[in-house]
Enzyme design. Structure first.
Site, PDB file in Angstrom:
ATOM      1  CG  LEU A 157      -1.777   1.203   1.458  1.00 31.07           C
ATOM      2  CD1 LEU A 157      -2.738   1.418   0.296  1.00 31.07           C
ATOM      3  CD2 LEU A 157      -2.584   1.068   2.758  1.00 31.07           C
ATOM      4  CG  HIS A 211      -4.960  -2.478   0.890  1.00 30.53           C
ATOM      5  ND1 HIS A 211      -4.617  -3.581   1.648  1.00 30.53           N
ATOM      6  CD2 HIS A 211      -5.061  -1.455   1.760  1.00 30.53           C
ATOM      7  CE1 HIS A 211      -4.531  -3.224   2.922  1.00 30.53           C
ATOM      8  NE2 HIS A 211      -4.794  -1.949   3.023  1.00 30.53           N
ATOM      9  CE1 TYR A 284      -8.947   8.461   9.517  1.00 27.97           C
ATOM     10  CE2 TYR A 284      -8.775   6.169   8.800  1.00 27.97           C
ATOM     11  CZ  TYR A 284      -8.206   7.302   9.357  1.00 27.97           C
ATOM     12  OH  TYR A 284      -6.893   7.264   9.752  1.00 27.97           O
ATOM     13  CE1 TYR A 285      -8.314   2.781   5.630  1.00 27.56           C
ATOM     14  CE2 TYR A 285      -9.986   2.746   7.342  1.00 27.56           C
ATOM     15  CZ  TYR A 285      -8.676   2.512   6.931  1.00 27.56           C
ATOM     16  OH  TYR A 285      -7.754   2.039   7.810  1.00 27.56           O
ATOM     17  CD  GLN A 286     -16.011   9.325  -0.351  1.00 27.92           C
ATOM     18  OE1 GLN A 286     -16.905   9.074   0.447  1.00 27.92           O
ATOM     19  NE2 GLN A 286     -16.173  10.121  -1.391  1.00 27.92           N
ATOM     20  CG  HIS A 438     -11.218  -0.488   6.815  1.00 31.49           C
ATOM     21  ND1 HIS A 438     -10.241  -0.645   7.762  1.00 31.49           N
ATOM     22  CD2 HIS A 438     -10.592  -0.442   5.615  1.00 31.49           C
ATOM     23  CE1 HIS A 438      -9.056  -0.677   7.151  1.00 31.49           C
ATOM     24  NE2 HIS A 438      -9.241  -0.563   5.849  1.00 31.49           N
ATOM     25  CG  ASP A 458     -19.098   5.258  15.834  1.00 31.48           C
ATOM     26  OD1 ASP A 458     -19.973   4.571  15.300  1.00 31.48           O
ATOM     27  OD2 ASP A 458     -17.898   4.906  15.888  1.00 31.48           O
ATOM     28  NE  ARG A 463      -3.765   2.684  12.043  1.00 29.75           N
ATOM     29  CZ  ARG A 463      -3.638   2.603  10.726  1.00 29.75           C
ATOM     30  NH1 ARG A 463      -4.679   2.306   9.979  1.00 29.75           N
ATOM     31  NH2 ARG A 463      -2.479   2.793  10.146  1.00 29.75           N
ATOM     32  CD  GLU A 689     -18.512  31.198  38.666  1.00 29.02           C
ATOM     33  OE1 GLU A 689     -19.064  31.877  39.536  1.00 29.02           O
ATOM     34  OE2 GLU A 689     -17.455  30.558  38.862  1.00 29.02           O
TER      35      GLU A 689
END
Lengths: 758, 758
Positions: A157, A211, A284-286, A438, A458, A463, A689
């Site tokens: 990768l 990948h 996130y992976y896009q 994933h 979420d 990691r 306050e």
């Protein structure tokens, strides 16, 4: 498929026209390339360079990026470079140095073209020759963790990343080199490099996965520079492989490839993107994958416009950029769908490329200019120039993120994700397919954001990316044992077992079903979906509604999770509120020391800190987060148990964040109806306050009707008003009229749901 | 004392000159007042109003505040007001309404003067008459928690707040009212009100404490409006009280007053402020007290300039504002010394007053204008006008916060606090006296900030101010059982017992001793202090050094805590790092479930999550906070124990924050030398996912010499260099020359300490 076929046909024709058509023979193939062999031609074009040079000094955002890049590269040229013998995982010296090298070469190449200063070309040339000298001598990378080990890096990768960037650098200095020099680089470095990540690593190259996307694009990019159509064909259609084994898996437990599945670049575009542009692995992976998709599309468009890559699948690549931007919160941070690290946002450099390319090749959408302006950076190429000129000319319009549903699956029929946006609240309701390797076991889960801050979370992934201290910066074992498990999410868990038994083989076969998505009334937005595969014999139907009551400043969320089962079970519905508990309306007893909640499926990572036995009625939990007050109100039945849990058990290396949850547990029941509201209702200032509207506006939530056909929930507010929300559980036709009598009152409405003043 | 005497003398003279001198007779006293009886004359003056009106529309920051105030008050006038029968604690309706009322009256009064619109005067008048009608009927407030219950509020403190603000409103509309109207208000409301908080609550009024300050000022303000010198004398000098009992305490366990202690306003200025302007209760309470101190000083200066209040004690009130601003981090948030809520900052409205008044009456320090500019608000009075004009004329200069030592104690001889500022790091080293009833048992404790974020924390207080859900917004029991205990701080704890056995009677008698404070070399800043009273028979000497090594980007802190005792003890030194553990260099074993660390003195609130037995050498803890990497490196001996603790045990209502600590424990030793370094060395971006300098730059820390006379610490850095820091433990003369031979090398230097290249 059509595109992949047509390129094959084209290649056959070209070969037939040619006198000879030797594979690997650049000179021969050159004769048949459809555009003139000119350089640069990937992300910069000859015309583009002319235009850029003509505008320099008058395009502020471009000039600024150029200056920053020049300063950075000049400093590195002064420092000199290193091409060390590879040995480290990510975070280590050799890994980070090779990574730095490819980024620098790409930038230096661009600077050479734009500034026409040969010192940049020389820097790239020197480094490339150093690589060409060392590469043939290097063995496979010594670190054994990957199913596809690279030579520069521990996984192919990262080697592919290197080639995607370096190809651009080579393209920029192509004409600066003599033919002999090019031959050395191509024969000693680029061709063997491309072969290593493709024909020598078919498990890596021949699949549909991020990948493979990087692998395909790496080979495709260098093929375009070298005008090597054979290599290009390999990139576009994959490598034929007689030995393919359908049971092969990668390090993450993902299957390499389904039987009969198409491979290569176009397959990698076709399969993971839904027609709406949603990428099945999640934003996130896009973000990670969008760089190769779009940078290669740009290069392919420039060199092989006849491929019409940007029109492929009804312009899905352009749509995907829009989808990705919509999957971010107010601050541009991506929602956490599947494996995702918190804090990743559209300020990432791949998104700078994506936005610029989508603008330049996708019809100059002026809303993208406002994102580019926030990014305050452009790519130093034709696309970046177009954006810089657009901004300079004041063409930008606000990118307004509205409520949206994005389907999942190559054909858009594998569930999806709904984002309900209402007055600062952003509800993310997930009913997507598994998301390849994933994916998380989190069917019908949700998360809630307000003003760019997560309120009901979420967990994200287990990691710390590129932080070497934490497992080399790679996935931690807790990602599998905790973060992917169902109990780590705001969704139903049956008998302390994750959805699909936590098995990828099973989970990747199924997906929930969309039921309703309706956001035309901004004060009443509804998303509803069903699942009957996570637990065979159990049917889940969750409906999430954003309701803006005219009497109150902020909207609230109504959450209805209807569970019907063939057998008696224990059900847990966790609620991962973030913040500090202010008050609960029920008596709980804190244990002297926490207990571990369970044995497996993520339960082994949860401490039970307190619990309560509650009765029929409502429980409320009031908490403070980022100086805002929130209240969760849930309907309870007799014998329900409430558990205050905290993440962190069985965590020997302090890898987990010790955040809280509240779990509503129902034991020994077949059917269950979980109903709750979530309100953002007030705020606190530690400076003045003052606490304003510190308490919930909701007096009572109750079930007034529940059958196979309909569920009706009554919400009484503290201003002595009440509303009833009714949903038809089986018929979602928009135009169908319903009639229902509840306590002698007749309700008549059209469509799947209705909210009625009582 | 001189001032208090002189006002008495003055009053005697005035009385002698007068034909009759009846107490409580306003008309009579008027004749002798030293300035003309004009209104307004407290915070606004007749001339000030003229000047303001002449400048309106041309003083942006003033105009903006005025407009915002007008919008707010207009809306409230439209809504109407309520004067409800008092019944609630803070956070409840009646409490918050009476609070809102006095703020509104003060603002409306000012608007009447500036805008000369009678609707504002009428609003104040109507509300005042409502109070005058109800007040006489109201009993003592029904909530019993306070040692001095008010009538409008549960404590006289809040009643005093009311009168301080309302006096200003009355001053503004004084001339709008007829004499008859004034007589009604004064006889039915203001005089009985002033009597209630003074002669009817002597425990509250006759003391040196922030409570009494508010009480004195409330009485003083209304006295100034009414020109009642008898009442003014009560405010300035307290009430004579034959029944005074020196053993009386308040709700917080603080003594009401020491035998023979002076009382009244000037005593309240004299005692808590050190000559440097440090307020002994700490910045959080100084911020609260600064409003009455300064607003009354302003009024007194305007009406009784002969009192020279701003010159009192070498201009201590003006100095105190400068001190307070220096006790804030980069973002203006106050350091946590004694009871303090996190997040309080110089953006609080009392600091707007304080800054404006200090500017106007303290010599127009242009650095204050830059703070006022950040506050983006001014007071709507003469002082605010001066600031607005200063800003308009561009006179501001940056307020540069430097390293500073502030002494504690009325005479500046009761210890102090040192702030070492070095390249973004701010170290707060506390060796003050106890801090009255808001003090913590934290001798020689410290906290560390970087760029406005706390990195090594002081817990602050166990309270959610004005958040009714949490114990009515008042102090929680965990403030006493946890937040004030020694183990809750970054300081040494002997035998699991707090300093002074956690007893206020003992703690308030003693204070540590300053030893060294030297910051002339910005790359080597030293603060050192000693204590031998926290644990009788045990002598503590802590030296904290900020060292900027030329080879590294950021400085590090060297911390040397030298413990010498007559007996064998167990010592714990906790380290409250905030953030996520990345890595430790020692093997620790996490317990399956946490254990409770101890039984009392705060230990009952700590969970032991993991522990390790360590050997001679160094332990390191590397952690991530706000995307910055930090490393703690500590010297250990054989048989030392390391404990990972977490706050939260015995916390039935989730009142505590579940943060971590690392405790270094030494058992059965008489003497101990704790040495550690704290480095900020790197950063992480979740957007680029790059970790830069993730690891410590320090290779080894070791003790190379330790005797009664000298301690020398060697620090080896990863660039193979080393330095030795030597401190003379007994002689701190600046000019004394020292000579010491360590391992055959002779070190010669001048002064208490030296850092020498090895």
């Amino acid at each position: 498929m059509i595109n992949r076929m047509s390129i094959r046909v084209l290649l056959v024709i070209l070969c037939m026209m040619a006198i000879s058509c030797k594979k690997q023979s650049v000179n021969k193939v050159e004769e048949f390339s459809s555009t003139k062999q000119e350089h640069p031609s990937l992300i910069l074009t000859e015309q583009g360079v002319k235009d850029i040079r003509a505008n320099l000094g008058r395009i502020p955002i471009f000039d600024k990026t150029l200056e920053a890049t020049k300063v950075e590269v000049d400093a590195e040229i002064k420092n000199g470079f290193d091409v060390p013998l590879p040995k480290d995982y990510s975070g280590g010296y050799t890994h980070e140095t090779h990574k730095k090298n490819y980024v620098l070469m790409q930038k230096a190449g661009v600077l050479y073209q734009i500034l026409q200063d040969e010192k940049y070309a020389k820097f790239v040339k020197d480094m490339l020759f150093e690589y060409a000298k060392e590469y043939p001598k290097w063995p496979i990378h010594p670190k054994p963790r990957s199913y596809a080990r690279g030579k520069l890096f521990w996984q192919c990768l990262n080697d592919s990343n290197w080639l995607v960037y370096t190809s651009q650098a080579y393209d920029c200095i192509y004409d600066f080199l003599s033919e002999d020099e090019r031959n050395i680089l191509e024969n000693d470095l680029f061709r063997p490099f491309a072969d290593h990540i493709s024909i020598h690593n078919l498990k890596f190259f021949n699949r549909v996965h991020n990948h493979a996307t990087w692998g395909n694009v790496a080979v495709g990019m260098i093929a375009l520079v070298m005008d090597d159509d054979v290599l290009l064909e390999r990139a576009l259609s994959g490598v034929e492989n007689a030995d393919y084994d359908p049971n092969e898996k990668d390090d993450d437990g993902g299957y390499i490839r389904k039987e009969g599945q198409a491979i290569g670049f176009f397959a990698n575009v076709n399969d993971p993107f839904s027609p709406d542009g949603y990428f099945t692995e999640g934003p996130y992976y896009q973000r990670y994958a969008s760089y190769p998709f779009l940078i290669f599309a740009q290069a392919l468009q420039n060199k092989r416009p006849e491929q019409k890559v940007f029109q492929f699948k009804d312009s899905v690549l352009i749509k995907s950029v829009n989808a990705l931007l919509n999957l971010s919160d107010k601050d541009g941070e991506f929602f956490l769908l599947n494996d995702s690290q918190k804090g990743m946002s559209y300020f990432n450099s791949s998104l700078v490329s994506a936005v610029d390319i989508a603008y330049h090749f996708g019809g100059n959408n002026p809303e993208l200019l406002s994102i580019a302006k926030k990014q305050d950076e452009v790519t130093l190429d034709d696309a970046g120039l177009a954006v810089a000129l657009g901004i300079k000319e004041g063409k930008e319009k606000p990118f307004v993120k509205k409520s949206i549903e994005l389907s999942d699956g190559a054909n858009g029929d594998e569930g999806g994700v709904a984002i309900l946006r209402s007055y600062g609240l952003e509800l993310v309701f997930k009913y997507t397919a598994h998301g390849l390797s994933h994916g998380h076991y989190d069917k019908l889960s949700f998360a809630l954001f307000e003003d760019g801050n997560e309120v009901v979370q979420d967990y994200g992934m287990g990691r710390f990316v590129n932080i070497e201290q934490k497992g080399g910066g790679n996935y931690l074992k807790e990602n599998k044992t905790w973060a992917r498990q169902s109990i780590a999410h705001n969704t139903l868990v049956q008998n302390e077992t994750s959805h699909f038994k936590g098995k990828y083989d099973i989970g990747s076969k199924y997906h929930p079903t969309k039921y309703v998505f309706s956001v035309t009334d901004e004060n009443l937005q509804v998303a509803s979906a069903k699942d009957d595969k996570a637990y065979p014999g159990t049917r889940l139907h969750r409906t999430m509604v954003a309701i803006k009551d005219e009497a109150y400043e902020t909207p609230y969320i109504l959450d209805i999770m209807r569970v019907v089962s063939d057998s008696s079970n224990q059900y847990d519905l966790p609620f991962y509120f973030l913040g500090h508990v202010m008050q609960a309306n029920f008596e709980y007893s804190k244990m002297p020391v926490p207990e571990i909640l369970g044995k497996s499926d993520g339960y082994q990572h949860l401490y039970k800190e307190a619990s309560a036995s509650v009765k029929e009625g409502n429980i409320t939990l009031n908490w403070l987060r980022n100086n805002k007050f929130y209240t969760y109100t849930a309907i309870t039945s007799n014998a329900d148990e409430v558990i205050f849990g905290r993440i962190g058990a069985n965590d020997p290396d302090f890898n987990l964040r010790n955040e809280q949850t509240l779990i509503l547990r129902k034991k020994n029941v077949k059917d269950a109806l979980y109903v709750s509201t979530i309100e953002s209702h007030g705020r606190y200032s530690p400076v003045s306050e003052l606490a304003v509207n510190a308490y919930s506006n909701i007096k009572k939530v109750s079930v007034v009707y529940d059958s196979k056909e309909y569920t009706a929930i009554k919400i009484d507010t503290k201003n002595d008003k009440s509303k009833v929300f009714i949903i038809s559980n089986q018929k979602n036709d928009k135009d169908l009229e319903h009639k229902l009598t509840i306590k002698n009152k007749e309700y008549i409405w059209k469509g799947a749901y209705q909210l009625i003043e009582n």
